[in-house]
Design an enzyme around this catalytic site. Structure first.
Site, PDB file in Angstrom:
ATOM      1  CG  ASP A  31      30.246  32.272  43.893  1.00 18.82           C
ATOM      2  OD1 ASP A  31      31.486  32.340  43.903  1.00 18.82           O
ATOM      3  OD2 ASP A  31      29.511  33.249  44.138  1.00 18.82           O
ATOM      4  CE1 TYR A  57      45.240  33.053  42.910  1.00 21.26           C
ATOM      5  CE2 TYR A  57      43.170  31.987  43.510  1.00 21.26           C
ATOM      6  CZ  TYR A  57      44.400  32.503  43.867  1.00 21.26           C
ATOM      7  OH  TYR A  57      44.801  32.456  45.175  1.00 21.26           O
ATOM      8  CG  LEU A 103      59.268  37.119  43.442  1.00 18.98           C
ATOM      9  CD1 LEU A 103      58.327  36.036  43.947  1.00 18.98           C
ATOM     10  CD2 LEU A 103      60.689  36.825  43.914  1.00 18.98           C
ATOM     11  CB  SER A 132      43.885  28.967  46.995  1.00 16.54           C
ATOM     12  OG  SER A 132      42.508  29.240  47.010  1.00 16.54           O
ATOM     13  CG  LEU A 160      56.058  47.965  46.871  1.00 18.53           C
ATOM     14  CD1 LEU A 160      56.603  49.367  47.183  1.00 18.53           C
ATOM     15  CD2 LEU A 160      55.480  47.362  48.148  1.00 18.53           C
ATOM     16  CE1 TYR A 168      47.986  30.293  53.225  1.00 15.35           C
ATOM     17  CE2 TYR A 168      47.418  32.185  51.897  1.00 15.35           C
ATOM     18  CZ  TYR A 168      48.361  31.433  52.556  1.00 15.35           C
ATOM     19  OH  TYR A 168      49.672  31.852  52.560  1.00 15.35           O
ATOM     20  CE  LYS A 201      47.861  31.066  44.550  1.00 18.61           C
ATOM     21  NZ  LYS A 201      49.094  31.600  45.137  1.00 18.61           N
ATOM     22  CE  LYS A 248      44.309  39.606  46.868  1.00 13.30           C
ATOM     23  NZ  LYS A 248      44.075  39.811  48.280  1.00 13.30           N
TER      24      LYS A 248
HETATM   25  P1  NAD Z   1      48.093  40.467  48.102  1.00 14.26           P
HETATM   26  O1  NAD Z   1      47.849  40.851  46.682  1.00 14.26           O
HETATM   27  O2  NAD Z   1      47.661  41.392  49.161  1.00 14.26           O
HETATM   28  O3  NAD Z   1      49.644  40.132  48.314  1.00 14.26           O
HETATM   29  C1  NAD Z   1      50.458  39.647  47.284  1.00 14.26           C
HETATM   30  C2  NAD Z   1      51.712  40.524  47.231  1.00 14.26           C
HETATM   31  O4  NAD Z   1      52.555  40.029  46.184  1.00 14.26           O
HETATM   32  C3  NAD Z   1      51.407  41.990  46.918  1.00 14.26           C
HETATM   33  O5  NAD Z   1      52.025  42.819  47.890  1.00 14.26           O
HETATM   34  C4  NAD Z   1      52.003  42.220  45.536  1.00 14.26           C
HETATM   35  O6  NAD Z   1      52.512  43.529  45.384  1.00 14.26           O
HETATM   36  C5  NAD Z   1      53.094  41.156  45.497  1.00 14.26           C
HETATM   37  N1  NAD Z   1      53.455  40.686  44.153  1.00 14.26           N
HETATM   38  C6  NAD Z   1      52.610  40.312  43.157  1.00 14.26           C
HETATM   39  N2  NAD Z   1      53.313  39.930  42.070  1.00 14.26           N
HETATM   40  C7  NAD Z   1      54.633  40.067  42.392  1.00 14.26           C
HETATM   41  C8  NAD Z   1      55.842  39.860  41.687  1.00 14.26           C
HETATM   42  N3  NAD Z   1      55.837  39.413  40.411  1.00 14.26           N
HETATM   43  N4  NAD Z   1      57.006  40.099  42.314  1.00 14.26           N
HETATM   44  C9  NAD Z   1      57.012  40.559  43.591  1.00 14.26           C
HETATM   45  N5  NAD Z   1      55.907  40.784  44.312  1.00 14.26           N
HETATM   46  C10 NAD Z   1      54.716  40.541  43.708  1.00 14.26           C
HETATM   47  O7  NAD Z   1      47.428  39.022  48.302  1.00 14.26           O
HETATM   48  P2  NAD Z   1      47.131  38.215  49.637  1.00 14.26           P
HETATM   49  O8  NAD Z   1      45.667  38.212  49.863  1.00 14.26           O
HETATM   50  O9  NAD Z   1      48.042  38.656  50.711  1.00 14.26           O
HETATM   51  O10 NAD Z   1      47.509  36.762  49.154  1.00 14.26           O
HETATM   52  C11 NAD Z   1      48.808  36.237  49.335  1.00 14.26           C
HETATM   53  C12 NAD Z   1      48.887  34.883  48.657  1.00 14.26           C
HETATM   54  O11 NAD Z   1      47.872  34.033  49.192  1.00 14.26           O
HETATM   55  C13 NAD Z   1      48.641  34.920  47.148  1.00 14.26           C
HETATM   56  O12 NAD Z   1      49.523  34.008  46.531  1.00 14.26           O
HETATM   57  C14 NAD Z   1      47.200  34.466  46.998  1.00 14.26           C
HETATM   58  O13 NAD Z   1      46.986  33.824  45.757  1.00 14.26           O
HETATM   59  C15 NAD Z   1      47.084  33.469  48.155  1.00 14.26           C
HETATM   60  N6  NAD Z   1      45.707  33.325  48.639  1.00 14.26           N
HETATM   61  C16 NAD Z   1      44.988  34.434  49.002  1.00 14.26           C
HETATM   62  C17 NAD Z   1      43.679  34.291  49.437  1.00 14.26           C
HETATM   63  C18 NAD Z   1      42.841  35.488  49.799  1.00 14.26           C
HETATM   64  O14 NAD Z   1      41.610  35.379  49.794  1.00 14.26           O
HETATM   65  N7  NAD Z   1      43.433  36.626  50.121  1.00 14.26           N
HETATM   66  C19 NAD Z   1      43.105  33.017  49.532  1.00 14.26           C
HETATM   67  C20 NAD Z   1      43.867  31.903  49.172  1.00 14.26           C
HETATM   68  C21 NAD Z   1      45.185  32.074  48.719  1.00 14.26           C
HETATM   69  C1  WQD Z   2      32.395  34.510  49.484  1.00 17.92           C
HETATM   70  C2  WQD Z   2      30.887  34.373  49.362  1.00 17.92           C
HETATM   71  C3  WQD Z   2      30.021  34.900  47.196  1.00 17.92           C
HETATM   72  C4  WQD Z   2      30.942  39.147  47.234  1.00 17.92           C
HETATM   73  C5  WQD Z   2      37.521  33.643  46.510  1.00 17.92           C
HETATM   74  C6  WQD Z   2      38.389  32.978  45.475  1.00 17.92           C
HETATM   75  C7  WQD Z   2      39.274  31.969  46.123  1.00 17.92           C
HETATM   76  C8  WQD Z   2      40.045  32.560  47.310  1.00 17.92           C
HETATM   77  C9  WQD Z   2      39.180  33.348  48.223  1.00 17.92           C
HETATM   78  C10 WQD Z   2      42.255  33.106  46.649  1.00 17.92           C
HETATM   79  C11 WQD Z   2      30.466  33.727  48.045  1.00 17.92           C
HETATM   80  C12 WQD Z   2      29.492  35.875  48.230  1.00 17.92           C
HETATM   81  C13 WQD Z   2      30.828  37.829  47.596  1.00 17.92           C
HETATM   82  C14 WQD Z   2      29.770  39.937  47.098  1.00 17.92           C
HETATM   83  C15 WQD Z   2      28.462  38.033  47.724  1.00 17.92           C
HETATM   84  N1  WQD Z   2      41.061  33.471  46.890  1.00 17.92           N
HETATM   85  N2  WQD Z   2      29.604  37.278  47.829  1.00 17.92           N
HETATM   86  N3  WQD Z   2      28.564  39.334  47.346  1.00 17.92           N
HETATM   87  O1  WQD Z   2      34.427  33.044  46.199  1.00 17.92           O
HETATM   88  O2  WQD Z   2      34.786  31.752  48.344  1.00 17.92           O
HETATM   89  O3  WQD Z   2      36.725  32.644  47.148  1.00 17.92           O
HETATM   90  O4  WQD Z   2      38.356  34.254  47.487  1.00 17.92           O
HETATM   91  O5  WQD Z   2      42.708  32.004  46.587  1.00 17.92           O
HETATM   92  O6  WQD Z   2      40.114  31.514  45.130  1.00 17.92           O
HETATM   93  O7  WQD Z   2      37.550  32.360  44.514  1.00 17.92           O
HETATM   94  O8  WQD Z   2      35.216  34.218  48.317  1.00 17.92           O
HETATM   95  O9  WQD Z   2      34.812  36.424  49.318  1.00 17.92           O
HETATM   96  O10 WQD Z   2      34.579  36.168  46.813  1.00 17.92           O
HETATM   97  O11 WQD Z   2      32.881  35.123  48.298  1.00 17.92           O
HETATM   98  O12 WQD Z   2      27.339  37.536  47.933  1.00 17.92           O
HETATM   99  O13 WQD Z   2      29.805  41.113  46.722  1.00 17.92           O
HETATM  100  O14 WQD Z   2      30.318  35.696  49.358  1.00 17.92           O
HETATM  101  O15 WQD Z   2      29.019  34.565  46.276  1.00 17.92           O
HETATM  102  O16 WQD Z   2      29.362  32.929  48.334  1.00 17.92           O
HETATM  103  P1  WQD Z   2      35.192  32.860  47.442  1.00 17.92           P
HETATM  104  P2  WQD Z   2      34.431  35.571  48.167  1.00 17.92           P
END
Ligand code: NAD
Ligand code: WQD
Length: 339
Positions: A295, A149, A59, A124, A33, A177, A153, A84
């Protein structure tokens, strides 16, 4: 199937839990959490009318993983837990490497000890760094991760590849993703970022609800049709369903495989602002600002492999993403921190 979700109280994990429960699977969640709330678990149960087994454990330090896997007869694990935030990872690299990598190693050791062989990992599109071609397919080299970050990954992907080579009975789906957005159509669960949102969609939602004055568009001088960056925005419910498809695939096609999960269509920042405005009949004040360091101009996937092998493709549009993101935000202006 009995499925363990690490980080299952988070944004993507909670939506995946709902889809799994709807399909008749049993869900166990381990989450510390640190970036979520126990209210998420209550809402998952309310939405599905099903029970979730929940363990508040870190974890990195827990000694209960094997017991949880054994007790719930877990057959597959989806590993969402981790940190993340790209910017935070630049200022706190050791924390990111420690939490993301060591918790994955702890998880894999417990899975092996417990005889659980199927793992779906939240990777990601960021592992592609500055991609050498567009659209990005799974053959695009994973090089040049541009921040700790992304590097964490890419390193975890490598560790899982080595593990699956050493122990061929250990099956892994690496899900890369693209840009998740939106929320469950009920508006009961959604994205609840801490502090100022880094990502575009939650920032726009907070402007719409009046928490922020305006959006700053990070640059309009990119080599794209309207000058703003292009991304592949995927509805979180489509993404959640991709995990179910991946789990089913691991049963048929063992080994390690990577899939890009995205729509295949790129949208610019201005496209998203317009879609949010028209889907929700409101106006988003914005100004054009400087580029954000790091970016890349364009990122979208070729979704063909996931379609062919997982029989999965996205169904929802950017308008659906914007409508559902706004529905969640207006029903929960302060996220999970208020009833
Ligand atoms: P999130 O932060 O909402 O969910 C991650 C969860 O992991 C949280 O509930 C947090 O409390 C829990 N957590 C963190 N460290 C922990 C630990 N040490 N032990 C137990 N629980 C722990 O993030 P999300 O957006 O749901 O992303 C989920 C996964 O997807 C992440 O690994 C993230 O890197 C990856 N991802 C997210 C995005 C995005 O844009 N949201 C994009 C690509 C990849
Ligand atoms: C999207 C576009 C910004 C905010 C990030 C992480 C990536 C993945 C997803 C986990 C970009 C523009 C954004 C704002 C803006 N996460 N922007 N004003 O950068 O593609 O990816 O999230 O794995 O690792 O890097 O996503 O939503 O931050 O940005 O103009 O206030 O929106 O420049 O072009 P991004 P984002």
């Amino acid at each position: 199937m009995n499925i363990l979700l690490t980080g299952g109280a988070g944004y993507i994990g909670s939506h995946t839990a709902v889809e799994l429960l709807k399909e008749g699977h049993s869900v166990t969640i381990i989450d510390n959490l640190s970036n979520s709330s126990f209210k998420v678990v209550e809402r998952i149960e309310k939405l599905t009318n099903k029970r979730v087994s929940f363990y508040k454990e870190d974890l990195l330090y827990t000694t209960r993983l094997k017991d949880v896997l054994d007790e719930h007869k877990i057959e597959a694990v989806i590993h969402f837990a981790g940190l993340k935030a790209v910017g935070e990872s630049v200022s706190e690299p050791l924390t990111y490497y420690k939490i993301n990598i060591l918790s994955t190693i702890n998880l894999c050791e417990s899975m092996i000890a417990s005889g659980v062989r199927d793992l779906v990992f939240s990777s990601s599109a960021t592992v592609y760094g500055e991609p050498i071609r567009m659209p990005i397919d799974e053959e695009t080299p994973v090089i040049d991760a541009t921040n700790p970050y992304a590097q964490s990954k890419a390193m975890i992907e490598k560790i899982l590849q080595d593990l699956s080579t050493a122990q061929p009975e250990f099956n892994v789906a690496l899900l890369r993703y693209f840009n998740p957005g939106g929320a469950h159509v009920s508006g009961d669960i959604g994205e609840d970022p801490t502090g100022i949102p880094n990502n575009l969609l939650p920032f726009i939602s907070q402007v719409a609800v009046g928490m922020r004055d305006k959006l700053v568009v990070f640059g309009d001088d990119y080599p794209t049709p309207d000058g703003t960056c292009i991304r592949d925005y995927i509805h979180v419910v489509d993404l959640a369903k991709g995990h179910i498809a991946a789990i089913e695939k691991l049963k048929e096609k063992p080994g390690l495989v990577a899939y890009n999960l995205g729509t295949g269509t790129g949208s610019s920042v201005l496209d998203i602002i317009r879609a949010f405005e028209s889907a929700n009949s409101l106006t988003i004040p914005f100004v054009i600002g400087a580029r954000r360091p790091g970016d890349i101009p364009v990122s979208y996937t070729n979704p063909a492999l996931a379609k062919a092998e997982l029989n999965w493709q996205t169904k929802k549009s950017i308008e659906d993403i914007c409508r559902d993101a706004w529905n969640w935000q207006k029903r929960n202006p302060k996220g999970y921190s208020e009833p």
